[in-house]
Design a protein around this motif. Structure first.
Motif, PDB file in Angstrom:
ATOM      1  N   LEU A 123      52.667  46.620  25.064  1.00  0.00           N
ATOM      2  CA  LEU A 123      52.568  48.044  25.883  1.00  0.00           C
ATOM      3  C   LEU A 123      51.035  47.907  26.609  1.00  0.00           C
ATOM      4  CD1 LEU A 123      54.094  50.405  23.380  1.00  0.00           C
ATOM      5  CD2 LEU A 123      55.140  49.309  25.016  1.00  0.00           C
ATOM      6  N   SER A 124      50.174  47.895  26.020  1.00  0.00           N
ATOM      7  CA  SER A 124      48.623  47.880  26.461  1.00  0.00           C
ATOM      8  C   SER A 124      48.466  48.967  27.385  1.00  0.00           C
ATOM      9  CB  SER A 124      48.679  46.427  27.460  1.00  0.00           C
ATOM     10  OG  SER A 124      48.290  45.444  26.501  1.00  0.00           O
ATOM     11  N   GLN A 125      48.909  50.256  26.660  1.00  0.00           N
ATOM     12  CA  GLN A 125      48.819  51.558  27.554  1.00  0.00           C
ATOM     13  C   GLN A 125      47.285  52.354  26.954  1.00  0.00           C
ATOM     14  OE1 GLN A 125      52.628  53.425  26.549  1.00  0.00           O
ATOM     15  NE2 GLN A 125      53.641  51.969  28.064  1.00  0.00           N
ATOM     16  N   THR A 126      46.691  52.798  27.915  1.00  0.00           N
ATOM     17  CA  THR A 126      45.572  53.494  27.541  1.00  0.00           C
ATOM     18  C   THR A 126      45.586  54.890  26.951  1.00  0.00           C
ATOM     19  OG1 THR A 126      44.469  52.364  29.270  1.00  0.00           O
ATOM     20  CG2 THR A 126      43.254  54.436  28.678  1.00  0.00           C
ATOM     21  N   CYS A 127      44.936  55.452  26.129  1.00  0.00           N
ATOM     22  CA  CYS A 127      45.278  56.647  25.532  1.00  0.00           C
ATOM     23  C   CYS A 127      44.320  57.695  26.041  1.00  0.00           C
ATOM     24  CB  CYS A 127      44.977  56.579  24.013  1.00  0.00           C
ATOM     25  SG  CYS A 127      46.143  55.374  23.077  1.00  0.00           S
ATOM     26  N   SER A 128      44.558  58.939  25.944  1.00  0.00           N
ATOM     27  CA  SER A 128      43.777  60.187  26.397  1.00  0.00           C
ATOM     28  C   SER A 128      42.922  60.325  25.130  1.00  0.00           C
ATOM     29  CB  SER A 128      44.365  61.196  27.037  1.00  0.00           C
ATOM     30  OG  SER A 128      45.194  61.853  26.117  1.00  0.00           O
ATOM     31  N   VAL A 129      41.745  60.615  25.158  1.00  0.00           N
ATOM     32  CA  VAL A 129      40.748  60.932  23.851  1.00  0.00           C
ATOM     33  C   VAL A 129      40.092  62.462  23.992  1.00  0.00           C
ATOM     34  CG1 VAL A 129      39.026  60.128  22.223  1.00  0.00           C
ATOM     35  CG2 VAL A 129      40.698  58.459  23.324  1.00  0.00           C
ATOM     36  N   ASN A 130      39.952  63.131  23.121  1.00  0.00           N
ATOM     37  CA  ASN A 130      39.475  64.489  23.242  1.00  0.00           C
ATOM     38  C   ASN A 130      38.710  64.559  21.741  1.00  0.00           C
ATOM     39  OD1 ASN A 130      40.179  65.478  25.726  1.00  0.00           O
ATOM     40  ND2 ASN A 130      42.197  65.919  24.808  1.00  0.00           N
ATOM     41  N   VAL A 131      37.337  64.968  21.942  1.00  0.00           N
ATOM     42  CA  VAL A 131      36.467  65.000  20.837  1.00  0.00           C
ATOM     43  C   VAL A 131      35.860  66.439  20.935  1.00  0.00           C
ATOM     44  CG1 VAL A 131      34.561  64.375  19.569  1.00  0.00           C
ATOM     45  CG2 VAL A 131      35.781  62.625  20.578  1.00  0.00           C
ATOM     46  N   LEU A 182      47.218  60.584  17.396  1.00  0.00           N
ATOM     47  CA  LEU A 182      46.122  60.314  16.116  1.00  0.00           C
ATOM     48  C   LEU A 182      45.181  61.448  16.003  1.00  0.00           C
ATOM     49  CD1 LEU A 182      46.460  57.379  17.902  1.00  0.00           C
ATOM     50  CD2 LEU A 182      45.262  56.584  15.606  1.00  0.00           C
ATOM     51  N   ASN A 183      45.178  62.132  14.993  1.00  0.00           N
ATOM     52  CA  ASN A 183      44.315  63.287  14.768  1.00  0.00           C
ATOM     53  C   ASN A 183      43.530  63.138  13.581  1.00  0.00           C
ATOM     54  OD1 ASN A 183      45.435  64.816  16.855  1.00  0.00           O
ATOM     55  ND2 ASN A 183      47.270  65.566  15.672  1.00  0.00           N
ATOM     56  N   GLY A 184      42.023  63.535  13.672  1.00  0.00           N
ATOM     57  CA  GLY A 184      41.275  63.456  12.672  1.00  0.00           C
ATOM     58  C   GLY A 184      40.149  63.993  12.743  1.00  0.00           C
ATOM     59  N   ARG A 185      39.021  63.323  12.157  1.00  0.00           N
ATOM     60  CA  ARG A 185      37.649  63.905  12.576  1.00  0.00           C
ATOM     61  C   ARG A 185      36.769  62.474  12.369  1.00  0.00           C
ATOM     62  NH1 ARG A 185      36.938  69.387   8.454  1.00  0.00           N
ATOM     63  NH2 ARG A 185      38.330  70.541   9.486  1.00  0.00           N
ATOM     64  N   HIS A 201      41.113  63.984  18.738  1.00  0.00           N
ATOM     65  CA  HIS A 201      42.781  63.986  19.287  1.00  0.00           C
ATOM     66  C   HIS A 201      42.857  62.930  20.212  1.00  0.00           C
ATOM     67  CE1 HIS A 201      43.007  67.972  17.169  1.00  0.00           C
ATOM     68  NE2 HIS A 201      41.737  68.377  18.003  1.00  0.00           N
ATOM     69  N   VAL A 202      43.774  62.031  19.810  1.00  0.00           N
ATOM     70  CA  VAL A 202      43.951  60.807  20.695  1.00  0.00           C
ATOM     71  C   VAL A 202      45.817  60.999  20.932  1.00  0.00           C
ATOM     72  CG1 VAL A 202      44.199  58.466  20.852  1.00  0.00           C
ATOM     73  CG2 VAL A 202      42.460  59.574  19.546  1.00  0.00           C
TER      74      VAL A 202
END
Length: 213
Positions: A205-213, A159-162, A178-179
């Motif tokens: 699934l229940s899988q944790t995502c990495s997140v960058n801001v 997932l990309n956005g603002r 950025h996810v």
């Protein structure tokens, strides 16, 4: 005989507006500095935290290698976003989601409508993402076929956005988001057949995502 205005008197009249302008500019700069310093101190005291994302499930409608270098994919995912901040809201803007396999995009980007997320609130998105006859590197097509035969496919949902932060009436500028969500899907695995829903199969699934801001 009348006296002529002195040069000093004329010079004094010229300098007076300049002094007023300089004082006004100085006051304006000081006021702006105080406002910015106050916002910075409030921002630092609140210690904003980036949102967390979890890939809850994936429903596979179609995932085929139609040729060694062509993949067709149709799936629906469910993603949960959580705002951990107690005093900061989050505006999600221009969000897109797509699937990638071995670092190569295999679906078209799907747009997620803009939304506001309140303090410690959760948002759940369930977008459809698809790609029809998407060209890929030949080794990726062969690898996907092998993964299906082995009973598990490791994709990545991106997932990309603002985003914008909201503190009281103050709204920040836009920040890139950025996810990356690892999607280990046991498709074709006899021990985990998922849940059959019509012509699709749903995998929890229940899988944790990495997140960058």
């Amino acid at each position: 005989m009348s006296e002529k205005p002195s040069h000093d008197h004329h010079h004094h009249h010229i300098l007076w507006p300049r002094k007023i302008t300089r004082r006004f500019c100085a006051c304006l700069l000081i006021f702006t500095f105080i406002i910015l310093l106050t916002i910075l101190l409030v921002w630092a005291s609140l210690q904003p935290q980036k949102p967390t994302f979890t890939l809850q499930d994936a429903t596979i409608f179609n995932l085929n290698v139609t040729a060694p270098n062509v993949i067709s994919t149709t799936l629906q995912i469910t993603v949960n976003s959580h705002n951990p901040n107690s005093k900061i809201g989050i505006y999600y803007d221009t969000m897109e989601v797509y699937a990638a396999y071995h670092h190569q995009q295999i679906t078209y980007p799907t747009v997620i409508p803009p939304v506001y997320q309140g303090h410690r609130d959760d948002n759940v998105w369930s977008p459809f993402i698809y790609g029809t006859t998407v060209p890929v590197a030949p080794y990726n097509g062969l690898s996907l076929s092998q993964d299906q035969a082995n009973g598990a496919i490791a994709m990545v949902i991106r997932l990309n956005g603002r985003v914008k932060w909201k503190v009281g009436n103050f709204v920040s500028g836009r920040y890139h988001l950025h996810v990356s969500c690892p999607a280990y899907i046991p498709i074709g695995n006899s021990k985990n057949t998922g849940i059959v829903i019509g012509n699709a199969i749903k995998y929890q699934l229940s899988q944790t995502c990495s997140v960058n801001v």
